[in-house]
Design a protein around this motif. Structure first.
Motif, PDB file in Angstrom:
ATOM      1  N   LEU A  40       5.540  -0.091  12.264  1.00 22.28           N
ATOM      2  CA  LEU A  40       5.094  -1.361  11.703  1.00 22.28           C
ATOM      3  C   LEU A  40       4.482  -1.144  10.327  1.00 22.28           C
ATOM      4  CD1 LEU A  40       3.455  -3.044  14.840  1.00 22.28           C
ATOM      5  CD2 LEU A  40       5.665  -3.586  13.800  1.00 22.28           C
ATOM      6  N   MET A  41       3.728  -0.077  10.167  1.00 18.50           N
ATOM      7  CA  MET A  41       3.111   0.220   8.877  1.00 18.50           C
ATOM      8  C   MET A  41       4.167   0.570   7.831  1.00 18.50           C
ATOM      9  SD  MET A  41       0.436   0.309   7.078  1.00 18.50           S
ATOM     10  CE  MET A  41      -0.862   0.201   8.329  1.00 18.50           C
ATOM     11  N   ILE A  42       5.154   1.378   8.227  1.00 20.75           N
ATOM     12  CA  ILE A  42       6.227   1.749   7.307  1.00 20.75           C
ATOM     13  C   ILE A  42       6.962   0.499   6.822  1.00 20.75           C
ATOM     14  CG2 ILE A  42       8.499   2.841   7.145  1.00 20.75           C
ATOM     15  CD1 ILE A  42       6.422   4.914   6.972  1.00 20.75           C
ATOM     16  N   LYS A  43       7.307  -0.384   7.755  1.00 21.74           N
ATOM     17  CA  LYS A  43       8.038  -1.599   7.372  1.00 21.74           C
ATOM     18  C   LYS A  43       7.197  -2.482   6.456  1.00 21.74           C
ATOM     19  CE  LYS A  43      11.235  -1.866  11.265  1.00 21.74           C
ATOM     20  NZ  LYS A  43      11.819  -2.724  12.322  1.00 21.74           N
ATOM     21  N   HIS A  44       5.912  -2.544   6.735  1.00 23.42           N
ATOM     22  CA  HIS A  44       5.010  -3.306   5.861  1.00 23.42           C
ATOM     23  C   HIS A  44       5.003  -2.693   4.458  1.00 23.42           C
ATOM     24  CE1 HIS A  44       1.516  -5.432   4.345  1.00 23.42           C
ATOM     25  NE2 HIS A  44       0.921  -4.275   4.122  1.00 23.42           N
ATOM     26  N   HIS A  45       4.958  -1.374   4.384  1.00 22.23           N
ATOM     27  CA  HIS A  45       4.954  -0.704   3.095  1.00 22.23           C
ATOM     28  C   HIS A  45       6.235  -0.977   2.322  1.00 22.23           C
ATOM     29  CE1 HIS A  45       1.684   2.540   4.090  1.00 22.23           C
ATOM     30  NE2 HIS A  45       1.207   1.317   3.985  1.00 22.23           N
ATOM     31  N   ILE A  46       7.377  -0.946   2.994  1.00 21.49           N
ATOM     32  CA  ILE A  46       8.645  -1.182   2.314  1.00 21.49           C
ATOM     33  C   ILE A  46       8.688  -2.601   1.744  1.00 21.49           C
ATOM     34  CG2 ILE A  46      11.153  -1.323   2.590  1.00 21.49           C
ATOM     35  CD1 ILE A  46      10.935   0.824   4.763  1.00 21.49           C
ATOM     36  N   ARG A  47       8.243  -3.565   2.541  1.00 21.10           N
ATOM     37  CA  ARG A  47       8.206  -4.945   2.044  1.00 21.10           C
ATOM     38  C   ARG A  47       7.318  -5.052   0.802  1.00 21.10           C
ATOM     39  NH1 ARG A  47       8.360  -6.472   7.686  1.00 21.10           N
ATOM     40  NH2 ARG A  47       6.097  -6.220   7.799  1.00 21.10           N
ATOM     41  N   GLN A  48       6.157  -4.391   0.842  1.00 21.92           N
ATOM     42  CA  GLN A  48       5.246  -4.433  -0.296  1.00 21.92           C
ATOM     43  C   GLN A  48       5.815  -3.697  -1.505  1.00 21.92           C
ATOM     44  OE1 GLN A  48       2.412  -6.329  -0.452  1.00 21.92           O
ATOM     45  NE2 GLN A  48       3.284  -7.082   1.468  1.00 21.92           N
ATOM     46  N   HIS A  49       6.567  -2.621  -1.262  1.00 25.46           N
ATOM     47  CA  HIS A  49       7.242  -1.926  -2.366  1.00 25.46           C
ATOM     48  C   HIS A  49       8.158  -2.889  -3.109  1.00 25.46           C
ATOM     49  CE1 HIS A  49       5.575   1.740  -1.014  1.00 25.46           C
ATOM     50  NE2 HIS A  49       6.551   2.169  -0.238  1.00 25.46           N
ATOM     51  N   SER A 156       8.205  11.623  -6.687  1.00 24.40           N
ATOM     52  CA  SER A 156       8.462  12.270  -7.969  1.00 24.40           C
ATOM     53  C   SER A 156       9.250  11.356  -8.898  1.00 24.40           C
ATOM     54  CB  SER A 156       9.225  13.583  -7.742  1.00 24.40           C
ATOM     55  OG  SER A 156       9.598  14.179  -8.976  1.00 24.40           O
ATOM     56  N   ASN A 157      10.293  10.711  -8.362  1.00 24.72           N
ATOM     57  CA  ASN A 157      11.144   9.860  -9.202  1.00 24.72           C
ATOM     58  C   ASN A 157      10.398   8.643  -9.739  1.00 24.72           C
ATOM     59  OD1 ASN A 157      13.251  11.604  -8.806  1.00 24.72           O
ATOM     60  ND2 ASN A 157      14.473  10.238  -7.535  1.00 24.72           N
ATOM     61  N   LEU A 158       9.588   8.013  -8.905  1.00 22.55           N
ATOM     62  CA  LEU A 158       8.850   6.845  -9.370  1.00 22.55           C
ATOM     63  C   LEU A 158       7.767   7.240 -10.378  1.00 22.55           C
ATOM     64  CD1 LEU A 158       8.537   4.532  -6.243  1.00 22.55           C
ATOM     65  CD2 LEU A 158      10.359   4.724  -7.940  1.00 22.55           C
ATOM     66  N   SER A 159       7.175   8.405 -10.187  1.00 24.57           N
ATOM     67  CA  SER A 159       6.231   8.916 -11.179  1.00 24.57           C
ATOM     68  C   SER A 159       6.943   9.158 -12.505  1.00 24.57           C
ATOM     69  CB  SER A 159       5.582  10.216 -10.691  1.00 24.57           C
ATOM     70  OG  SER A 159       4.840  10.012  -9.513  1.00 24.57           O
ATOM     71  N   GLN A 160       8.170   9.653 -12.414  1.00 26.45           N
ATOM     72  CA  GLN A 160       8.982   9.900 -13.603  1.00 26.45           C
ATOM     73  C   GLN A 160       9.292   8.587 -14.339  1.00 26.45           C
ATOM     74  OE1 GLN A 160      11.196  12.164 -16.341  1.00 26.45           O
ATOM     75  NE2 GLN A 160       9.954  12.958 -14.668  1.00 26.45           N
ATOM     76  N   VAL A 161       9.524   7.510 -13.603  1.00 30.00           N
ATOM     77  CA  VAL A 161       9.764   6.207 -14.223  1.00 30.00           C
ATOM     78  C   VAL A 161       8.558   5.784 -15.054  1.00 30.00           C
ATOM     79  CG1 VAL A 161      10.006   3.723 -13.767  1.00 30.00           C
ATOM     80  CG2 VAL A 161      11.443   5.351 -12.536  1.00 30.00           C
ATOM     81  N   MET A 190      -2.837  -3.507 -18.372  1.00 32.71           N
ATOM     82  CA  MET A 190      -2.635  -2.341 -17.512  1.00 32.71           C
ATOM     83  C   MET A 190      -1.930  -2.714 -16.213  1.00 32.71           C
ATOM     84  SD  MET A 190      -3.905   0.051 -19.354  1.00 32.71           S
ATOM     85  CE  MET A 190      -4.094   1.437 -18.245  1.00 32.71           C
ATOM     86  N   GLY A 191      -1.308  -3.898 -16.179  1.00 34.68           N
ATOM     87  CA  GLY A 191      -0.680  -4.354 -14.947  1.00 34.68           C
ATOM     88  C   GLY A 191       0.411  -3.436 -14.439  1.00 34.68           C
ATOM     89  N   TYR A 192       1.123  -2.773 -15.341  1.00 31.50           N
ATOM     90  CA  TYR A 192       2.200  -1.894 -14.922  1.00 31.50           C
ATOM     91  C   TYR A 192       1.660  -0.708 -14.126  1.00 31.50           C
ATOM     92  CZ  TYR A 192       4.830  -4.593 -18.329  1.00 31.50           C
ATOM     93  OH  TYR A 192       5.411  -5.616 -19.015  1.00 31.50           O
ATOM     94  N   MET A 196       2.528   0.117 -10.129  1.00 33.23           N
ATOM     95  CA  MET A 196       3.152   1.384  -9.757  1.00 33.23           C
ATOM     96  C   MET A 196       2.199   2.250  -8.942  1.00 33.23           C
ATOM     97  SD  MET A 196       5.922   3.090  -9.718  1.00 33.23           S
ATOM     98  CE  MET A 196       7.020   2.460 -11.000  1.00 33.23           C
ATOM     99  N   THR A 197       0.913   2.202  -9.267  1.00 34.49           N
ATOM    100  CA  THR A 197      -0.072   2.965  -8.498  1.00 34.49           C
ATOM    101  C   THR A 197      -0.115   2.496  -7.049  1.00 34.49           C
ATOM    102  OG1 THR A 197      -1.429   3.423 -10.443  1.00 34.49           O
ATOM    103  CG2 THR A 197      -2.509   3.581  -8.296  1.00 34.49           C
ATOM    104  N   LYS A 198      -0.002   1.187  -6.835  1.00 39.03           N
ATOM    105  CA  LYS A 198       0.012   0.667  -5.472  1.00 39.03           C
ATOM    106  C   LYS A 198       1.200   1.219  -4.693  1.00 39.03           C
ATOM    107  CE  LYS A 198      -2.387  -3.748  -6.199  1.00 39.03           C
ATOM    108  NZ  LYS A 198      -2.256  -5.234  -6.147  1.00 39.03           N
ATOM    109  N   VAL A 199       2.366   1.237  -5.331  1.00 39.29           N
ATOM    110  CA  VAL A 199       3.564   1.757  -4.663  1.00 39.29           C
ATOM    111  C   VAL A 199       3.391   3.239  -4.346  1.00 39.29           C
ATOM    112  CG1 VAL A 199       6.030   2.210  -4.922  1.00 39.29           C
ATOM    113  CG2 VAL A 199       5.084   0.037  -5.709  1.00 39.29           C
TER     114      VAL A 199
END
Length: 230
Positions: A40-49, A156-161, A190-192, A196-199
């Motif tokens: 349930l937590m994983i699915k919640h995280h994906i939706r929030q992503h 790593s990839n999202l940090s690279q973005v 600083m919204g970006y 991204m930090t939340k993700v």
């Protein structure tokens, strides 16, 4: 009535009740009850992503309208990518996330709208990083089904973005994406970084839940976008 018949009737009634509850699984019935808390937590995280990354790209459009001047088309593109899980056309729809993200920051990218390209790469990154499980299916039984190495590469990839947004530029020295320049009022948006930090924080939590290194570990960031398929 014989005792065995009375018990048989109770068993049949219970079975029918369970079947009814199971059939209502998508509406919070028995399937939801039987779903483990980590799933349930994983699915919640994906939706929030998805939500955060769609907003991330929406803000990019606001500061970079040259990629798509029409506001309605901006919204439609992001809606198709993040909400309807569609693509932007060939050949990019057939590429993997790391290849799409590479194209979004390439000097000679073949797609005019870099933000739509980035949006597709980000959404596919989430899909692939979580082993193509989505919050809209009930195929995941446990978070252990998600390969730990994929989550690390996704991080790593999202940090690279985030890094490339601030550093990658064209041959004239202009950044591909205007992000946090100072506004006329004197402050920097600083919204970006917040989105991204939340993700990234949620991904860290999922790595920890999978038995990986603790969330405060310093991840080594690659200089390239890594494939999420092993």
């Amino acid at each position: 009535m014989p005792l065995i018949l009375r018990h048989s009737g109770k068993i049949l009634t219970l079975a029918a009740l369970l079947a009814l509850l199971w059939g209502c699984g998508d509406r919070g019935g028995m399937r939801g009850i039987l779903t483990s808390s980590d799933v349930l937590m994983i699915k919640h995280h994906i939706r929030q992503h998805y939500i955060c990354l769609e907003e991330f790209c929406r803000r990019l459009y606001l500061k970079n309208p040259k990629y798509e001047p029409d506001r309605n088309r901006q919204s439609k593109k992001l809606e198709l990518v993040f909400q309807y899980r569609e693509g932007i056309g060939s050949p990019y729809d057939e590429l993997r996330s790391n290849e799409i993200l590479t194209a979004a920051f390439a000097q000679d990218t073949g797609y005019k709208d870099r933000i739509a390209l980035l949006a597709l790469g980000l959404r596919k990154s989430i899909d692939e990083g979580y082993a193509q499980h989505t919050p809209y299916t009930n195929t995941m039984v446990t978070s252990l089904q998600i390969p730990l190495e994929r989550l690390k590469r996704l991080y790593s990839n999202l940090s690279q973005v985030g890094w490339r947004l601030k550093t990658y530029h064209d041959r004239q020295g202009k950044l591909y994406f205007i992000t946090n320049e100072q506004a006329p009022e004197g402050y920097i948006n600083m919204g970006y970084e917040v989105l991204m930090t939340k993700v990234l924080t949620r991904i860290e939590d999922d790595i920890y839940m999978r038995g990986g290194n603790p969330p405060n570990v310093i991840f080594k960031m690659s200089t390239i976008f890594l494939s999420l398929f092993m």
